[in-house]
Design a protein around this motif. Structure first.
Motif, PDB file in Angstrom:
ATOM      1  N   VAL A   2     -40.891  18.011  -1.992  1.00  0.00           N
ATOM      2  CA  VAL A   2     -42.244  16.386  -2.716  1.00  0.00           C
ATOM      3  C   VAL A   2     -41.991  15.475  -1.256  1.00  0.00           C
ATOM      4  N   ASN A   3     -40.764  15.171  -0.887  1.00  0.00           N
ATOM      5  CA  ASN A   3     -40.510  13.484  -0.186  1.00  0.00           C
ATOM      6  C   ASN A   3     -41.066  14.295   1.292  1.00  0.00           C
ATOM      7  N   VAL A   4     -41.181  15.228   2.277  1.00  0.00           N
ATOM      8  CA  VAL A   4     -40.760  15.434   3.152  1.00  0.00           C
ATOM      9  C   VAL A   4     -41.844  16.354   3.967  1.00  0.00           C
ATOM     10  N   PRO A   5     -42.037  16.077   4.892  1.00  0.00           N
ATOM     11  CA  PRO A   5     -43.991  16.102   5.451  1.00  0.00           C
ATOM     12  C   PRO A   5     -43.990  17.647   6.069  1.00  0.00           C
ATOM     13  N   TRP A   6     -42.911  18.389   5.939  1.00  0.00           N
ATOM     14  CA  TRP A   6     -43.038  19.999   5.786  1.00  0.00           C
ATOM     15  C   TRP A   6     -42.813  20.646   4.621  1.00  0.00           C
TER      16      TRP A   6
END
Length: 167
Positions: free
Chosen positions: A75-79
């Motif tokens: 949810v809050n990580v770009p990977w």
């Protein structure tokens, strides 16, 4: 030895554990900033390189986001967290769970000194339970009481609106 990690939006706790009589026993535990890495595989490789940990027979990862098989869109990580490359490199079985679902598995084995009552309630031996944890997001998990045993279930309820609206 078992490898386990709690991969959150801000930080990751990762460690190697030995089987214990009641609970796994920590051998090496580290904390990393999740956003310092480009993938779950990168994070695990860094931990193993820095610690020299070997003999991993199984791995499990609790990640902040909805999980489908061995992949989770955090949810809050770009990977995307993909456990399959980790399992291939370690040549061992891997599991990927929602972070709160993973945490919920620990609730039935908590000791009394690890619990704090926020508000007294009425004991309901056949009742269900819930787990809520505030971090970078608001994690939630359900614990369904099935024949006297709590069975965890993931929830992304922290991402829902509060009420229905009309235009």
């Amino acid at each position: 030895m078992w490898l386990a990690a709690d991969v959150g939006g801000t930080k990751t706790l990762i460690g190697v554990f030995a089987p214990g009589s009641a609970r796994p026993e920590p051998r090496i535990v580290r904390e990393y900033a999740t956003l310092d890495f480009d993938s779950l595989h990168d994070l695990v490789t860094t931990f193993l390189d820095e610690t020299g940990a070997t003999g991993i027979r199984a791995a499990a990862f609790g990640v902040a986001g909805p999980v489908t098989g061995l992949v989770a869109r955090m949810v809050n990580v770009p990977w995307v967290a993909d456990a399959e490359p980790v399992g291939e490199e370690l040549n061992c079985p891997v599991a990927l769970l929602n972070d709160l679902e993973a945490m919920a598995h620990a609730v039935p084995v908590l000791e009394p000194d690890e619990l704090a009552t926020l508000q007294e309630g009425i004991l309901m031996p056949t009742g269900n339970a819930a787990l809520i944890a505030a971090g970078t997001g608001l994690g939630e998990a359900l614990l369904h009481n099935i024949d006297g045993r709590f069975v965890p279930s993931a929830s992304e309820g922290g991402h829902a609106d509060f009420a229905a609206r009309t235009s």
